[in-house]
Design an enzyme around this catalytic site. Structure first.
Site, mmCIF file in Angstrom:
data_model
loop_
_atom_site.group_PDB
_atom_site.id
_atom_site.type_symbol
_atom_site.label_atom_id
_atom_site.label_comp_id
_atom_site.label_asym_id
_atom_site.label_seq_id
_atom_site.Cartn_x
_atom_site.Cartn_y
_atom_site.Cartn_z
ATOM 1 C CG ASN A 10 -26.734 -50.074 -5.139
ATOM 2 O OD1 ASN A 10 -26.591 -51.296 -5.160
ATOM 3 N ND2 ASN A 10 -27.830 -49.485 -4.694
ATOM 4 C CE LYS A 12 -29.994 -49.562 -7.435
ATOM 5 N NZ LYS A 12 -31.139 -48.690 -7.618
ATOM 6 C CG HIS A 89 -30.885 -49.021 -1.603
ATOM 7 N ND1 HIS A 89 -32.037 -49.093 -2.335
ATOM 8 C CD2 HIS A 89 -30.019 -48.261 -2.311
ATOM 9 C CE1 HIS A 89 -31.868 -48.409 -3.469
ATOM 10 N NE2 HIS A 89 -30.653 -47.892 -3.477
ATOM 11 C CD GLU A 91 -33.528 -50.220 -5.522
ATOM 12 O OE1 GLU A 91 -32.588 -51.024 -5.459
ATOM 13 O OE2 GLU A 91 -33.547 -49.251 -6.327
ATOM 14 C CD GLU A 161 -29.297 -43.930 -2.852
ATOM 15 O OE1 GLU A 161 -28.618 -43.914 -3.870
ATOM 16 O OE2 GLU A 161 -29.902 -44.942 -2.465
ATOM 17 N N GLY A 167 -33.454 -44.051 -10.110
ATOM 18 C CA GLY A 167 -33.848 -44.696 -11.356
ATOM 19 C C GLY A 167 -34.844 -43.922 -12.195
ATOM 20 C CB SER A 204 -31.201 -39.964 -11.497
ATOM 21 O OG SER A 204 -32.350 -40.796 -11.512
ATOM 22 N N GLY A 225 -26.198 -45.958 -9.175
ATOM 23 C CA GLY A 225 -26.871 -47.203 -9.525
ATOM 24 C C GLY A 225 -26.656 -47.560 -10.977
#
Ligand code: PGA
Length: 243
Positions: A10, A12, A89, A91, A161, A167, A204, A225
């Site tokens: 991913n 992003k 997701h 985000e 997730e 992150g 992570s 990510g």
């Protein structure tokens, strides 16, 4: 979806075009496996497709076409050879206020166009601390998979997730992940009448923890990510998962 473990990048909203060119040059051929799926920023997907990688979008809209400035549809994605899409997701839920019911519409639309769906679910740190994780996951699964028939679930993978893990460098223990994955499988069996839904872990994942995480036996792979942006790290992750 393949039946072997997958690693999904991913990427992003990262990288300039020249960085993408450089990235593709370095990974040239090396990581081309049906078990590896790249989800770059939408405008770069064709460069990955040209080099015959498996490619996914990071989001799609709920309709096929029309006056929806700025949106991209599953219909369009499928027409150019994109095979997967990440939906829901955190985000997107946080920054774009996506609700479970919008996400459910996106899942229906993607499945209609035979895209493989990577449906993201996960709890916040507050929910975790209040011991609400199970309740949150149940709500997300019931709502996001509303009216999804068992045969459609062959094309859906659930990405667990935990939001507090994305992150941050914080990762649940293997036992916690294993227990949660079993719970997700149980929910999908109970409420959608589907046995053994594929579940991947994201949050992570990096070259340092992949060996430990990969020893969890009920997961189907990883959504990666920031470590997917670093070719050395990503190579190590893939080498561990795809043996
Ligand atoms: P991260 O992101 O690996 O950088 O934590 C994972 C994700 O958001 O899918």
């Amino acid at each position: 979806m393949e039946n072997k473990r997958v690693v999904i990048a991913n990427m992003k909203m990262n990288m300039t075009f020249s960085e993408i060119e450089e990235y593709l040059k370095i990974i040239n051929n090396e990581i081309r496996s049906p078990q590896v799926i790249f989800c770059p920023t939408a405008i770069y997907t064709s460069y990955f497709l040209k080099q015959k990688y498996r490619v996914g979008l990071q989001n799609v809209f709920i309709y096929d076409k029309g006056a929806y400035t700025g949106e991209v549809s599953s219909y369009q994605a499928a027409s150019m050879g994109i095979q997967y899409v990440i939906i829901g997701h955190s985000e997107r839920r946080i920054h774009f206020k996506e609700t479970d019911s919008l996400i459910n519409k996106k899942v229906h639309e993607a499945v209609k166009h035979k895209l493989g769906v990577i449906l993201c679910i996960g709890e916040t740190i507050e929910e975790r601390n209040l011991l609400k994780t199970d309740r949150v996951l149940k709500r997300q699964i019931l709502n996001c998979l509303n009216e999804i028939e068992p045969e459609m679930l062959d094309n859906i993978v659930i990405a667990y997730e935990p939001i507090w893990s994305i992150g941050t460098g914080l990762v649940p223990t293997n036992r916690e992940i294993q227990t949660t994955v079993d719970y997700i499988k149980l929910l999908v069996k109970e409420y959608r009448n589907y046995d053994d839904i594929k579940v991947i872990y994201g949050g992570s994942v990096d070259d340092k923890n992949i060996k430990t995480l990969n020893s969890i036996d009920n997961i189907f792979g990883f959504l990666v990510g920031s470590a997917s942006l670093n070719i050395d790290k990503f190579r190590k992750i893939i080498a561990e998962v795809i043996k």
